[in-house]
Design an enzyme around this catalytic site. Structure first.
Site: not given
Length: 243
Positions: A212-213
């Protein structure tokens, strides 16, 4: 066919419509191109940046084609400039690479020794970022490394006026042939304008890609803001950064 048109005009209109239509290329899908990072977390780091870099480099050497390839960024009045260069030595004092001192990066570093390095280990979903200052290595260090290079690479260093304009590939080959003729079968002497730089870091960041970065990032910063030995934990502060 409608009145007043010809096969030629219809064909032209079809070609124009095809040219205007969006093409299905990799560049047309840039916004959708992504790799989900699922690597293990970076829950803690070593007490000093030298140990952490050495540990990560050993892992990179087993997984990355050229683990010593690094982006070297310098700057001048026109702005920043970056290129890929190979790391050739590493130790407590810092990172060493070799180049032509008369090249663009050499001229930039002569005017402003501040420098940044990035090791882009994409296959491991990692990167290491370094900021510091660069200083020329001793002639002895430069001589030792130059002597270890393949003869062809030695001749290229002699023949190339790196970063300067050249009229053609033929001119490059002619300069190389002149270098071959000059040294014959004897040893190739290191040009005075070619040698090493030692990058003494004041900041080193370790970046680990996460899902999810929401990445893990740890930054080592020298306690007094000046370059410090990489093996001295007391010389560095460590902070976790937001992704």
């Amino acid at each position: 066919m409608s009145a007043g048109t010809s096969p030629e005009s219809d064909a032209h209109d079809q070609q124009a419509a095809t040219a205007d239509a969006p093409r299905d290329t990799a560049l047309s899908h840039l916004a959708a191109q992504r790799v989900e990072y699922l690597a293990a977390d970076l829950s803690e780091v070593a007490a000093d940046p030298g140990s952490q870099f050495a540990a990560w480099y050993e892992e990179a050497a087993a997984q990355v084609a050229e683990p010593n390839a690094m982006v070297v960024a310098t700057a001048d009045a026109s702005g920043p400039s970056a290129r890929v260069v190979l790391l050739k030595e590493f130790g407590p004092e810092g990172f060493v690479f070799f180049t032509n001192y008369d090249s663009l990066k050499g001229r930039q570093l002569a005017a402003d020794p501040r420098i940044a390095l990035t090791f882009p280990w994409h296959d491991m979903q990692r990167q290491v970022r370094v900021r510091g200052v660069a200083e020329p290595t001793s002639a002895a260090v430069s001589d030792e490394y130059f002597a270890s290079r393949a003869r062809g690479a030695q001749l290229s260093a002699v023949a190339s006026a790196q970063s300067q304009p050249v009229r053609s590939r033929a001119d490059l080959e002619a300069a190389y042939a002149q270098a071959q003729e000059r040294f014959g079968s004897g040893p190739v002497e290191r040009p005075a304008h070619w040698g090493g730089y030692l990058v003494r870091p004041s900041e080193v960041e370790f970046w680990q890609g996460r899902g999810n970065r929401f990445h893990d990032r740890y930054a080592f910063t020298s306690a007094d803001g000046r370059p410090a030995r990489l093996d001295d934990p007391s010389a560095w502060t460590i902070v976790r950064l937001n992704p």
